[in-house]
Design an enzyme around this catalytic site. Structure first.
Site: not given
Length: 423
Positions: A98, A203, A332
């Site tokens: 990710s 998601s 993040r």
């Protein structure tokens, strides 16, 4: 923001060795604080990495790079790059999972800067007709923030909540080639999960949709756009997006999926198509290239990827249900004892990594272990970030929310494992 620089390749670090290299870097941007970051606690980093091997990963590494007034690279490697006995090598390629979302987010922000997408309009307006139902009004910004209410299609492919199963990997992931629109259709079949913008829910389908938007708006395949706008301009020579090719070309770490039956051997999961996550998780890269990418990104306009205004939007992170963890536009934010850091994590079968940098780009940390489907391995990697960025906690300092006791009564300063524990 400090101006980024393109670093020389990192020398190979032998298993268990600590490498310290210094060299010249251009001076920081005018007005930028040149105070060096705290010296990393390499013993603490090593202990966290060793915890990942104790938990079941063959090997692990951390690469800590300082930029600005001092150009310094520290690399700590433990264990093995493969079960044939090859020492872990922190310069080799791996699947970044990710962390790929940061690349997709940059491409979307570039298109927004060019006026080709309005992040506050429904994303379906920028997708091929019929990709999302007409009634789905979630905006591009909500999709980038994981606040769109879009079901994660990977839940259907992995059979169970939490971590993937080896049986699901062999049946539906290793060799199967999915069209990204097929992945979106899986998600759409579940309907909107909540009112868009009302809450956060991670998601992978969100970033598959963003990849489709990039292709639709540019009229070109995603790998070509990624290569033209990010990989070649930054000189990321060992970064690639090769879906559906299964092979990792060049020197690379072997990835291992922890077997559902822990009494059985680790499963070599290195070769896989990556199509099941596509633009949400299929980039292949190195610690050096991830550092270079993060440095260019955090430099804003000086870095050549996004404008200062775009970077401000990306880093305007909102809280998530996980303490000390916030999420912006593909980035993040983790709140450490010495301040906030920005980046992403990534787990894809056999490969487990975290890539973060300080807001000024002066220090980046890339940590990696070659095992997945094992929450203790992920926890070990998270535990490297505090000592890598903040150094040793003073003995007289009051205990913080990061402070926990390990088996020897020492401060392990754990961070919570975040929600992308599968990808």
């Amino acid at each position: 923001m400090a101006k980024t620089s393109l670093l020389r390749p990192l020398a190979v670090a032998a298993a268990g060795a600590v490498l310290v290299a210094t060299g010249a870097l251009p001076a920081a941007a005018a007005g930028q604080d040149t105070t060096d970051a705290p010296a990393p606690d390499l013993a603490g980093v090593r202990a966290a990495l060793q915890a990942t091997t104790t938990a079941g990963a063959p090997g692990a590494f951390a690469v800590i790079r300082d930029h600005g007034g001092t150009d310094r690279t520290r690399s700590v490697s433990v264990g093995l790059a493969d079960l044939d006995g090859t020492p872990m090598n922190s310069s080799w390629r791996f699947r970044v999972g990710s962390n790929s979302k940061m690349f997709a987010a940059v491409l979307v922000m570039q298109l927004a800067q060019e006026g080709r997408i309005d992040l506050d309009r429904p994303l379906r307006e920028y997708l091929p007709e019929g990709t999302l139902p007409e009634a789905w009004t979630m905006t591009g910004r909500q999709v980038m923030e994981h606040r769109a209410g879009i079901y994660d299609h990977t839940n259907d492919l992995l059979e169970q909540a939490g971590e993937e199963t080896t049986s699901a990997f062999e049946a539906r992931i290793r060799t199967k080639v999915y069209d990204p629109r097929e992945l979106v259709a899986m998600s759409v079949g579940h309907g909107v999960q909540y009112t868009p913008g009302s809450r956060y829910s991670y998601s992978n389908t969100d970033y598959v949709l963003l990849g489709l938007a990039v292709e639709h708006l540019t009229g070109r395949p995603y790998p070509e756009v990624l290569d033209e706008r990010i990989i070649r301009p930054l000189g990321l020579r060992r970064t690639s997006f090769v879906v559906p090719d299964q092979e990792i070309r060049g020197a690379h770490v072997t990835g291992y999926l922890t077997n559902d039956d822990r009494s059985k051997p680790l499963l070599d999961s290195t070769e896989q198509t990556g199509s099941w996550v596509w633009t949400a998780g299929a980039v292949i890269s190195t610690a050096e290239d991830l550092d270079r990418f993060l440095g260019a990104l955090m430099a804003g306009s000086n870095g050549g990827l996004v404008s200062d205004a775009s970077l401000q939007q990306m880093t305007a992170a909102l809280p998530t249900p996980t303490a000390k963890i916030s999420y912006g536009l593909g980035l993040r934010r983790i709140s450490l004892s010495c301040g906030d850091v920005y980046g992403h994590g990534g787990i894809v079968q056999g490969f487990n990594s975290q890539s973060f940098t300080t807001p000024d780009g002066r220090r980046s940390v890339v940590v990696f272990a070659n095992a997945s489907n094992n929450g203790s391995v992920t926890q070990g990697l998270m535990n490297t970030l505090e000592p890598a960025f903040c150094g040793k906690q003073p003995a007289a300092a009051p205990r913080t929310s990061f402070s926990v006791q390990d088996a020897r009564g020492q401060d392990a300063r754990e961070l919570p494992v975040v929600e992308d524990t599968r990808i």
